[in-house]
Structure formats: C-alpha cells, structure tokens
Motif scaffolding. Structure first.
Motif, short mmCIF file in Angstrom:
data_model
loop_
_atom_site.label_atom_id
_atom_site.label_comp_id
_atom_site.label_asym_id
_atom_site.label_seq_id
_atom_site.Cartn_x
_atom_site.Cartn_y
_atom_site.Cartn_z
N ASP A 18 65.53 19.88 47.12
CA ASP A 18 64.86 20.77 48.09
C ASP A 18 64.64 22.15 47.47
OD1 ASP A 18 64.96 18.70 49.91
OD2 ASP A 18 66.72 19.49 50.98
N TYR A 19 65.63 22.63 46.74
CA TYR A 19 65.51 23.94 46.10
C TYR A 19 64.39 23.94 45.06
CZ TYR A 19 66.58 27.95 43.14
OH TYR A 19 66.48 29.10 42.41
N LEU A 20 64.34 22.90 44.23
CA LEU A 20 63.30 22.84 43.19
C LEU A 20 61.91 22.77 43.81
CD1 LEU A 20 64.96 20.36 40.65
CD2 LEU A 20 64.83 22.85 40.49
N ILE A 27 54.56 23.57 40.27
CA ILE A 27 54.97 22.38 39.53
C ILE A 27 54.85 21.15 40.41
CG2 ILE A 27 57.02 21.19 38.61
CD1 ILE A 27 57.82 23.76 37.25
N ASN A 28 55.33 21.26 41.63
CA ASN A 28 55.29 20.10 42.52
C ASN A 28 53.86 19.76 42.95
OD1 ASN A 28 58.20 19.18 43.36
ND2 ASN A 28 58.28 21.41 43.15
N LYS A 29 52.95 20.72 42.85
CA LYS A 29 51.55 20.45 43.17
C LYS A 29 50.81 19.89 41.96
CE LYS A 29 47.35 22.81 44.77
NZ LYS A 29 46.76 24.11 45.20
N THR A 30 51.17 20.32 40.76
CA THR A 30 50.41 20.01 39.55
C THR A 30 50.95 18.79 38.82
OG1 THR A 30 49.94 22.36 39.30
CG2 THR A 30 49.53 20.97 37.39
N LEU A 31 52.25 18.65 38.74
CA LEU A 31 52.87 17.57 37.97
C LEU A 31 53.16 16.38 38.87
CD1 LEU A 31 53.37 20.15 36.19
CD2 LEU A 31 55.51 19.04 35.44
N SER A 32 53.10 15.19 38.31
CA SER A 32 53.54 14.01 39.04
C SER A 32 55.07 13.97 39.01
CB SER A 32 52.97 12.74 38.43
OG SER A 32 53.47 12.53 37.11
N TRP A 45 53.43 16.29 33.18
CA TRP A 45 52.25 17.15 33.15
C TRP A 45 51.32 16.55 32.11
CZ3 TRP A 45 52.42 23.22 32.44
CH2 TRP A 45 51.16 23.74 32.78
N THR A 46 50.31 15.87 32.57
CA THR A 46 49.44 15.10 31.67
C THR A 46 48.60 16.03 30.82
OG1 THR A 46 49.32 13.36 33.35
CG2 THR A 46 47.70 13.28 31.56
N GLY A 47 48.63 15.80 29.52
CA GLY A 47 47.88 16.63 28.58
C GLY A 47 46.43 16.20 28.46
N THR A 48 45.66 17.02 27.79
CA THR A 48 44.22 16.76 27.65
C THR A 48 43.90 15.83 26.49
OG1 THR A 48 43.96 18.74 26.27
CG2 THR A 48 43.61 18.99 28.65
N ASN A 49 44.87 15.60 25.60
CA ASN A 49 44.64 14.76 24.42
C ASN A 49 45.59 13.57 24.46
OD1 ASN A 49 44.23 13.59 21.93
ND2 ASN A 49 44.21 15.52 20.81
N SER A 50 45.09 12.44 24.92
CA SER A 50 45.95 11.26 25.09
C SER A 50 46.33 10.61 23.76
CB SER A 50 45.24 10.22 25.97
OG SER A 50 44.01 9.81 25.37
#
Length: 494
Positions: A18-20, A27-32, A45-50
């Motif tokens: 809950d704190y995080l 972070i919680n919006k951008t990262l899975s 956090w998915t990078g642009t170069n797979s």
C-alpha cells in the motif's frame, strides 16, 4: 513459519505494498506489476530496444525483527523512520529499505522527467530474505525464469558491498561470489531415568564432548590462487597507497612461490579473523537444546552447527568432514553413529570383538548420534561473476558507474566523509560474500550477479549503522549517494 495465506503475520507485507502504491504513483502507472506468492513483487519497465537483454535491480521488503527488550535503548523508536537532520533512524534504514526506496525514487524521478529506458528494467523485491527467501525470492526466481528464460538478463544488482578506505585508498567492493552454507543438526539420544542415579555421561554430556571435538578441529584455512579472497589481496597490494612494504612484498611473492604462499597464509591470513573466515569453511555452534527437568536424565539433546562453505568446496565435502571429525570420539564413547542417512557405526559394531570385556549377546551401545541437514536450506557456493576477459563487460560497466557516482557526488559540494582530491582514486576489489542474498535463487538468470548498493563506509562512519541490532540508521548523505548510484546506472545502461 507457515507460508503466506496460512499465517496472519505475513499480512503486514500488504501494508508495504500500500505504501509503495501511494508514494510512487508514476511507477504504478507506467510499469507493469506482477505479484508472486502473494507478496513478491516483479515490476517491468519495458525498454525501447527489445534486442538488448534486460537487467534486474533487486532488493527485499522485509527486515529483521526488533527485540522487544531493546526498544527502550533505541535513540529513536525503531519503526519511526525518524529524521534528525543528518540521519534516518529505524529498522531497515540500512538493510534493505535504503536500496529498495532508492530504486523506486530513482525510477519515479526518471518518469517525471519523461525519460524512457532503451533496455528493459526489471525490479525484483522479495519479502523474506532475512529468513532465507524460501517463500519470496525462491518463487521470484522461478517466475522470472518462466517469463524471461534462462540466462535472459544482462546482469543483476542486489544488496551487498559498498566502498571503503583500505590503507588510504578508496576501494569499491562488489560481491561477485558467495560462500555456500549448510546447517548441520547434531543430535544425541540415550536412555533417560532419574537423575539421582546418573550414568558417567548424560545425553547433554555426550553432546558437550562432541561439540568440543568440533571446536578442537576447525576447518583448515588454505589460501589458493585464482580465488576471490586471493585476488582481494593482490588488488590491495597493487593499488593501496599506504600498505606496509613487508605485506606488499609477501603478497606479490606468494603469486609465484608456493613456499611464499604458505608463509603468507600462516603469517597474515591465519592471524586475521576476517580474512581467514573468507578463505576457509567456517563452523559455529549457534543453537543448542536438551533436557526438560532438573531431576530427569535427558533422553535427547541437539545442537545446530552453521557452516559457511569455502568457494572451492561443496556441501557433501562439509558433511563428510563433519562425520570424520566425530567418528573416533563416538566409538570411544560407545555411541552408534548415523550420518546423513548412512550407518557409520551401527549397533552391530558393539556386538563384536570390539567389546571384548563383554559377551556379544549382552554388548550394546550407550546411545546414538545422528548427523543430518537441519533445515534443508543447504546451498553450494555461488558461481563466480566474470571480472576479466571477454565476458567482463557487465563488470566494466558497473565499475564505470561506481566511479562516475563517487566523483559526481563529491563534485556537487555536498558535505561528505570523503573529499575527492587530485590523488584520490576509486579502485575495485571484487569480494567473496560470507552471507547469502536473495540472488542465490537467481543463478539461472545470468552469470553476472553483483551484490552491491554503493553504501559509504569510507574512513569509517562516526555513527554505527546498527544493521541487525539497536539504532539502525543511515546518514542522509549516504542515502542520497545510493540514489545517485541507481540514477547513474539507469541513465548509462543502454
């Protein structure tokens, strides 16, 4: 302790989540986010170069408990996170919430600045590292391998070493290897009865004799070339500005002369508790139990012997040596011995000519010894991370990151315990780690594992950090430098 879902004490980890979520909304919006075994966390956090391998930044959410009897001795309440203007106080301030929150603060800030990674970043946060990670990192390691594959990551950075002064030279000490470990249970059983008619040795007496035999026979400390502890010494001799000449000569001579190596081992390594513990397998009797009443002969007693296993050895070698250590004593005491499932001294041994004073029909042992693996958490020594040659690019990158962090932090005019001068330089001393981090479950993910989080121990600290004890704290400047380290690492890892 039962697993999550079977013991309500785990539910406090939900408060950490809950704190995080509240403190790091970007972070919680951008990262899975994937949760593993309820409380393990994997962010991506998915990078642009797979085509580039991702990397892992690891930490653990849990802390060691605070002994209730010591609460009154803390300068500030142990779970307050109190900031006194110079340091942050509280359990976990150094181990390991500083790393975890530094990672999160770094990524939250990078998102605010519209920065995006070229290489995918994965965060792996266990929740029971202080209890061997059997429900946290063990499950995280399996989940990461299932999702990304074997050897899928460029490198892993987890908690570990920092930088410190050695003979007037700053050395960064990333852990690139870990000793193995095994907890051995030594149990003795013998007939009980009333203590008014005692035998020569009670069960506890037998156990005491066996423990004494172990402590009379420590594992040999044998320094070997091409090991991390030996490389530590060579690095120190080559780069320390104020190392004593006699020590420097002894180290260099040991590189090409076996006689010199053995002299150095005897004159220096064996005299230094820290280095001898790094080189050899250690043993420590840490737990003992036996007896239930003062007037009753104990029918059983046991001790737990903790071993940290030399990187050139194995769990099986440790078990075999422990067996050998007590076999002769067990025989002289008239005890049977079963070691790791094998009858070393069976009952039939005492029904033969070995007991000439009695007829074979009445001869019997006086008790029984059993050696076994105590908790089934035994671990072989970790694979060594490459630090030279064609496979050392991740090491070279980490070294550059550490130097850039160290110099840039001191160039900001921030008050620090160390000040860069024209003669100041950061050298690198890859270390062998005595303890085991969560990375013991991540060996299949990469060959490049670094136990390092850039903690400042240079020239000593005026205030003890109190890791695992009273008054745990971290100076704010040290914490800011850890954030700078993760910021530099993420910015430069392309």
């Amino acid at each position: 302790m039962p697993p999550p879902g079977q013991d309500p004490r785990w539910e406090t980890m939900g408060l950490v989540h809950d704190y995080l979520a509240a403190e790091f909304p970007l972070i919680n919006k951008t990262l899975s986010l994937a949760k593993v075994n309820t409380y393990g966390l994997i962010y991506e956090w998915t990078g642009t170069n797979s085509s580039l391998k991702p990397y892992i930044l690891a930490a653990h959410q849990d802390v060691v408990p605070v002994n209730p009897e010591t609460v009154s001795t803390w300068t500030h309440p142990p779970y307050s996170g109190f900031f006194d203007g110079e340091s942050i106080w509280g359990r976990g301030a150094s181990d390991d919430k500083a790393s975890l929150t530094a990672i999160m603060l770094t990524l939250e800030t990078l998102i605010q600045k519209d920065w995006t990674p070229e290489r995918t970043i994965v965060l792996a946060f266990g929740f029971d590292e202080e209890a061997s990670g059997i429900y946290g990192a063990k499950y995280l390691g399996k989940a990461l391998e299932e999702t990304y594959g074997r050897d899928a990551f460029a490198f892993i950075v987890d908690e570990g070493g920092g930088f410190k002064d050695v003979y007037e030279t700053i050395f960064a000490t990333p852990g690139v290897a870990e000793k193995g470990h095994a907890d051995i249970k030594l149990e003795v059983t013998s007939p009980g009865g009333h203590s008014s008619v005692p035998p020569v040795h009670t069960t506890i007496g037998y156990l005491a004799s066996l423990i004494t035999e172990f402590e009379k026979n420590p594992y040999p400390v044998e320094l070997a070339r091409d090991t991390v502890p030996y490389d530590n010494l060579v690095c120190m001799a080559a780069h320390s500005r104020d190392i004593p000449r006699s020590l420097k000569r002894a180290i260099f001579r040991s590189g090409h002369s076996n006689a010199a190596l053995h002299r150095f081992e005897k004159d220096f390594v064996l005299q230094d508790k820290f280095y001898s513990s790094l080189v050899g397998t250690t043993q420590a009797v840490d737990i003992i139990s036996g007896g239930v009443k003062s007037n009753a002969l104990p029918e059983s007693a046991f001790a737990i012997i903790n071993h940290r296993i030399n990187t050139l050895s194995f769990v099986n070698e440790t078990a075999a040596r422990d067996t050998q250590t007590i076999t002769s004593l067990a025989e002289s005491l008239g005890l049977t011995l079963k070691a790791f499932g094998e009858d070393v001294i069976p009952e039939s041994f005492y029904a033969t000519s070995h007991c000439s004073s009695q007829s074979s029909s009445t001869s019997s042992s006086k008790g029984h010894i059993e050696l076994s693996l105590a908790f089934n958490h035994e671990l072989e020594p970790a694979p060594r991370t490459p630090t030279s040659g064609k496979e050392s690019k991740p090491w070279d990158f980490l070294s550059g990151t550490i130097k850039a962090t160290y110099y840039s932090h001191r160039a900001q005019g921030i008050k620090t315990e160390t000040t860069a001068t024209d003669g100041d330089n950061v050298d690198f001393d890859p270390r062998n780690v005595d303890g085991n981090t969560d990375t013991k479950y991540y060996w299949n993910l990469t060959r490049h594992i670094f136990r390092y989080n850039h903690k400042n121990a240079a020239y000593g600290s005026e205030i003890a950090t109190g890791v695992h004890t009273v008054n745990e704290n971290i100076p704010l400047d040290h914490y800011l430098e850890i954030i700078r380290f993760f910021t530099t690492l993420n910015n430069e890892c392309r």
